[in-house]
Design a protein around this motif. Structure first.
Motif, PDB file in Angstrom:
ATOM      1  N   ILE A  27       0.903  -1.361  -0.129  1.00 25.36           N
ATOM      2  CA  ILE A  27       0.138  -0.039  -0.018  1.00 25.36           C
ATOM      3  C   ILE A  27       0.940   1.224   0.116  1.00 25.36           C
ATOM      4  CG2 ILE A  27      -1.743   1.458   1.386  1.00 25.36           C
ATOM      5  CD1 ILE A  27      -2.671  -1.497   2.446  1.00 25.36           C
ATOM      6  N   ALA A  28       1.801   1.213   0.721  1.00 23.97           N
ATOM      7  CA  ALA A  28       2.934   2.308   0.991  1.00 23.97           C
ATOM      8  C   ALA A  28       3.244   2.532  -0.356  1.00 23.97           C
ATOM      9  CB  ALA A  28       3.905   2.074   2.065  1.00 23.97           C
ATOM     10  N   GLN A  29       3.773   1.331  -1.023  1.00 26.50           N
ATOM     11  CA  GLN A  29       4.671   1.678  -2.434  1.00 26.50           C
ATOM     12  C   GLN A  29       3.660   2.383  -3.558  1.00 26.50           C
ATOM     13  OE1 GLN A  29       7.828   1.058  -3.232  1.00 26.50           O
ATOM     14  NE2 GLN A  29       7.909   1.253  -0.912  1.00 26.50           N
ATOM     15  N   ARG A  30       2.287   1.918  -3.605  1.00 29.91           N
ATOM     16  CA  ARG A  30       1.478   2.374  -4.223  1.00 29.91           C
ATOM     17  C   ARG A  30       0.953   3.868  -4.275  1.00 29.91           C
ATOM     18  NH1 ARG A  30      -1.852  -0.058  -8.204  1.00 29.91           N
ATOM     19  NH2 ARG A  30      -1.511  -2.069  -7.103  1.00 29.91           N
ATOM     20  N   THR A  31       0.737   4.086  -2.753  1.00 23.22           N
ATOM     21  CA  THR A  31       0.252   5.520  -2.385  1.00 23.22           C
ATOM     22  C   THR A  31       1.334   6.446  -2.348  1.00 23.22           C
ATOM     23  OG1 THR A  31       0.282   5.115  -0.146  1.00 23.22           O
ATOM     24  CG2 THR A  31      -1.621   4.330  -1.289  1.00 23.22           C
ATOM     25  N   GLY A  32       2.750   6.094  -2.008  1.00 19.78           N
ATOM     26  CA  GLY A  32       3.910   7.215  -1.769  1.00 19.78           C
ATOM     27  C   GLY A  32       3.765   7.633  -0.426  1.00 19.78           C
ATOM     28  N   VAL A  33       2.775   6.855   0.468  1.00 20.05           N
ATOM     29  CA  VAL A  33       2.560   7.214   1.810  1.00 20.05           C
ATOM     30  C   VAL A  33       3.409   6.325   2.613  1.00 20.05           C
ATOM     31  CG1 VAL A  33       0.971   7.249   3.726  1.00 20.05           C
ATOM     32  CG2 VAL A  33       0.249   8.120   1.374  1.00 20.05           C
ATOM     33  N   ARG A  34       4.071   6.709   3.801  1.00 25.45           N
ATOM     34  CA  ARG A  34       5.084   5.939   4.607  1.00 25.45           C
ATOM     35  C   ARG A  34       4.300   4.601   4.974  1.00 25.45           C
ATOM     36  NH1 ARG A  34       8.630   9.874   8.564  1.00 25.45           N
ATOM     37  NH2 ARG A  34       9.536   7.594   8.685  1.00 25.45           N
ATOM     38  N   GLU A  35       5.027   3.816   5.276  1.00 24.25           N
ATOM     39  CA  GLU A  35       4.687   2.406   5.657  1.00 24.25           C
ATOM     40  C   GLU A  35       4.100   2.473   7.089  1.00 24.25           C
ATOM     41  OE1 GLU A  35       5.775  -2.266   6.040  1.00 24.25           O
ATOM     42  OE2 GLU A  35       7.017  -0.942   5.252  1.00 24.25           O
ATOM     43  N   SER A  36       4.768   3.246   7.921  1.00 23.42           N
ATOM     44  CA  SER A  36       4.427   3.554   9.196  1.00 23.42           C
ATOM     45  C   SER A  36       3.103   3.988   9.381  1.00 23.42           C
ATOM     46  CB  SER A  36       5.442   4.161  10.324  1.00 23.42           C
ATOM     47  OG  SER A  36       5.723   5.337   9.549  1.00 23.42           O
ATOM     48  N   THR A  37       2.748   5.169   8.666  1.00 21.32           N
ATOM     49  CA  THR A  37       1.764   5.884   8.224  1.00 21.32           C
ATOM     50  C   THR A  37       0.422   5.121   7.962  1.00 21.32           C
ATOM     51  OG1 THR A  37       2.890   7.967   7.986  1.00 21.32           O
ATOM     52  CG2 THR A  37       0.453   7.881   7.696  1.00 21.32           C
ATOM     53  N   ILE A  38       0.726   4.094   7.081  1.00 20.81           N
ATOM     54  CA  ILE A  38      -0.197   3.634   6.564  1.00 20.81           C
ATOM     55  C   ILE A  38      -0.773   2.416   7.886  1.00 20.81           C
ATOM     56  CG2 ILE A  38      -0.938   1.172   5.043  1.00 20.81           C
ATOM     57  CD1 ILE A  38      -0.918   4.048   3.596  1.00 20.81           C
ATOM     58  N   SER A  39       0.246   1.612   8.579  1.00 16.01           N
ATOM     59  CA  SER A  39       0.220   0.876   9.435  1.00 16.01           C
ATOM     60  C   SER A  39      -0.745   1.613  10.705  1.00 16.01           C
ATOM     61  CB  SER A  39       1.388   0.476  10.249  1.00 16.01           C
ATOM     62  OG  SER A  39       1.184  -0.468  11.258  1.00 16.01           O
ATOM     63  N   ARG A  40      -0.464   2.836  11.147  1.00 20.99           N
ATOM     64  CA  ARG A  40      -1.253   3.716  12.023  1.00 20.99           C
ATOM     65  C   ARG A  40      -2.504   3.945  11.732  1.00 20.99           C
ATOM     66  NH1 ARG A  40       3.751   6.357  12.361  1.00 20.99           N
ATOM     67  NH2 ARG A  40       2.714   8.168  11.542  1.00 20.99           N
ATOM     68  N   LEU A  41      -2.619   4.183  10.129  1.00 22.74           N
ATOM     69  CA  LEU A  41      -4.250   4.380   9.725  1.00 22.74           C
ATOM     70  C   LEU A  41      -4.902   3.341   9.738  1.00 22.74           C
ATOM     71  CD1 LEU A  41      -3.227   6.489   6.493  1.00 22.74           C
ATOM     72  CD2 LEU A  41      -4.488   7.425   8.548  1.00 22.74           C
ATOM     73  N   ILE A  42      -4.644   2.319   9.329  1.00 19.65           N
ATOM     74  CA  ILE A  42      -5.289   0.851   9.279  1.00 19.65           C
ATOM     75  C   ILE A  42      -5.719   0.320  10.752  1.00 19.65           C
ATOM     76  CG2 ILE A  42      -5.356  -1.399   8.826  1.00 19.65           C
ATOM     77  CD1 ILE A  42      -3.884  -0.577   6.023  1.00 19.65           C
ATOM     78  N   ALA A  43      -4.810   0.876  11.756  1.00 24.11           N
ATOM     79  CA  ALA A  43      -5.050   0.508  13.194  1.00 24.11           C
ATOM     80  C   ALA A  43      -6.020   1.394  14.023  1.00 24.11           C
ATOM     81  CB  ALA A  43      -3.734   0.172  13.802  1.00 24.11           C
ATOM     82  N   GLY A  44      -6.128   2.739  13.216  1.00 22.32           N
ATOM     83  CA  GLY A  44      -6.921   3.532  13.697  1.00 22.32           C
ATOM     84  C   GLY A  44      -6.236   4.491  14.873  1.00 22.32           C
TER      85      GLY A  44
END
Length: 83
Positions: A27-44
């Motif tokens: 997801i991070a690779q496709r969006t250009g958003v940091r992986e740690s941010t993606i993790s925190r977003l999905i975890a709420g």
């Protein structure tokens, strides 16, 4: 009256899975958003910024309306006479 907006992590997860992105890294690779941010977003654990929402929406061909619960179109002008 203020409304509460909430990021729809479920929509991100569904769109990502449909695109074949099964990991936070993908997801991070496709969006250009940091992986740690993606993790925190999905975890709420965090709320995305507008640029982050835009990057996610663009990457998965969706809209901000789909990604944010409680978001609705700006109401049009009021009609009728004012007393």
């Amino acid at each position: 009256m203020a409304s509460t907006l909430r990021f729809r992590a479920d929509v991100l997860a569904e769109r990502a899975e449909a695109a074949g992105d099964l990991t936070h890294y993908a997801i991070a690779q496709r969006t250009g958003v940091r992986e740690s941010t993606i993790s925190r977003l999905i975890a709420g654990h965090t709320t995305p910024s507008l640029p982050t929402l835009g990057a996610i929406a663009a990457a998965y061909g969706t809209t901000l309306d789909d990604l944010v619960a409680g978001l609705r179109a700006f109401p049009g002008p009021r009609t009728g006479a004012v007393a």
